[in-house]
Design a protein around this motif. Structure first.
Motif, PDB file in Angstrom:
ATOM      1  N   GLU A  29       0.942  -1.010   0.037  1.00  0.00           N
ATOM      2  CA  GLU A  29      -0.040  -0.003   0.058  1.00  0.00           C
ATOM      3  C   GLU A  29       0.815   1.137   0.085  1.00  0.00           C
ATOM      4  O   GLU A  29       0.653   2.170  -0.718  1.00  0.00           O
ATOM      5  CB  GLU A  29      -1.029  -0.092   1.263  1.00  0.00           C
ATOM      6  CG  GLU A  29      -1.895  -1.046   0.995  1.00  0.00           C
ATOM      7  CD  GLU A  29      -2.690  -0.889   2.519  1.00  0.00           C
ATOM      8  OE1 GLU A  29      -2.451  -0.498   3.220  1.00  0.00           O
ATOM      9  OE2 GLU A  29      -3.696  -1.921   2.518  1.00  0.00           O
ATOM     10  N   GLU A  43       1.171   4.125  -3.042  1.00  0.00           N
ATOM     11  CA  GLU A  43       0.836   5.633  -2.638  1.00  0.00           C
ATOM     12  C   GLU A  43       2.063   6.499  -3.231  1.00  0.00           C
ATOM     13  O   GLU A  43       1.879   7.406  -3.850  1.00  0.00           O
ATOM     14  CB  GLU A  43       0.646   5.900  -1.211  1.00  0.00           C
ATOM     15  CG  GLU A  43      -0.555   5.252  -0.613  1.00  0.00           C
ATOM     16  CD  GLU A  43      -1.013   5.258   0.780  1.00  0.00           C
ATOM     17  OE1 GLU A  43      -0.076   5.956   1.566  1.00  0.00           O
ATOM     18  OE2 GLU A  43      -1.758   4.926   1.539  1.00  0.00           O
ATOM     19  N   ASN A  70       1.847   6.526  -6.910  1.00  0.00           N
ATOM     20  CA  ASN A  70       0.811   7.200  -7.367  1.00  0.00           C
ATOM     21  C   ASN A  70       1.058   8.669  -7.433  1.00  0.00           C
ATOM     22  O   ASN A  70       0.282   9.631  -8.091  1.00  0.00           O
ATOM     23  CB  ASN A  70      -0.441   6.869  -7.045  1.00  0.00           C
ATOM     24  CG  ASN A  70      -0.838   5.564  -7.733  1.00  0.00           C
ATOM     25  OD1 ASN A  70      -0.835   5.191  -8.803  1.00  0.00           O
ATOM     26  ND2 ASN A  70      -1.809   4.636  -6.897  1.00  0.00           N
TER      27      ASN A  70
END
Length: 274
Positions: free
Chosen positions: A196, A200, A203
């Motif tokens: 995760e 992040e 992105n």
């Protein structure tokens, strides 16, 4: 030998010396003026080809060929003026062609390789390549050698035959490249949380082409770390900028999240003798 014969000999030598001196001076004038004209003509051809947006690689190669052909013509013209029979000279050179070919086979192979590079165009001026055991931007594809410029501004001269005889990796032919990273974390880290966090970070970078997909997966259970593959596509011009920024941002973010990045270490146990 009487005085009259001595004067005759001196007069003959003076006449012949003046005649030969004039021929030599005239031949030198032909050579230097011809060389200057050859340079001017090839410069004009270069400017014309550049103005018509002819490929720089082809321009450089053709200009070099024309210059050396013109220079050979000038040399022959100068030798002819001195009185050397160029037909005989050509015959001698032709008779010695086999020996010259054997002696210069490396140069001839480089020339042939240069022609191949121009015909098949695996690289061109401005491309960043790995070829002939060197890596850099192509500055020139010459008749016998090609010139590469390294990122730290070093000039590398690579024989053309070395380039064509080995693999050529051209980093500039495609508009997009994939940035491949391998990130190792501790075995104690939460795998889902690591994925995760990495997603992040990726992105958050607007230069990454998210429409081409992002790959973040567990790559390997290594000896001292759990390794994740982090793969994303970017414009070729953004490759190194994204690479460096991602590595820095991943390190800072993992530190902030308390996720350990392991490093090689050795545990030594000392047993007390009984």
């Amino acid at each position: 030998m009487d005085q009259e014969n001595i004067e005759e000999i001196i007069q003959t030598l003076a006449t012949n010396g003046i005649d030969w001196g004039g021929k030599i001076l005239f031949a030198l004038a032909i050579f230097f003026i011809g060389k200057w004209l050859a340079k001017k003509i090839t410069d004009l051809i270069r400017r014309t080809m550049v103005s018509r947006n002819v490929d720089p690689t082809l321009t450089s190669f053709i200009v070099n060929i024309i210059y050396y052909l013109a220079l050979a013509f000038v040399v022959i013209a100068a030798l002819t003026k001195v009185g050397i029979q160029t037909a005989s000279l050509v015959a001698v050179i032709g008779a010695a062609g086999l020996a010259i070919g054997l002696a210069l086979q490396g140069s001839l192979s480089n020339f042939a390789a240069g022609v191949m590079l121009i015909l098949f165009r695996p690289l061109k001026v401005g491309d960043f390549v790995e070829a002939g055991g060197a890596m850099g931007s192509v500055k020139e594809v010459g008749i016998f050698n090609s010139i590469l410029l390294t990122p730290d501004n070093k000039t590398i001269v690579v024989p053309n035959s070395n380039i064509t005889s080995e693999n050529i990796t051209n980093f500039s032919t495609q508009d997009e490249r994939r940035v491949d990273l391998v990130i190792g974390v501790s075995y104690e880290a939460d795998v889902k949380k690591v994925k995760e966090v990495l997603l992040e970070i990726v992105n958050a970078d607007e230069r990454i082409l998210t429409e081409k997909g992002i790959t973040i997966g567990l790559l390997e259970l290594a000896d001292s770390s759990v390794n994740f593959a982090v793969r994303q596509w970017v414009k070729s011009s953004d490759y190194w900028g994204v690479y460096f920024d991602l590595m820095e941002n991943i390190k800072l973010r993992l530190d902030a999240e308390g996720i350990e990045i392991p490093y090689p270490q050795m545990d030594v146990h000392l047993d007390k003798p009984e």
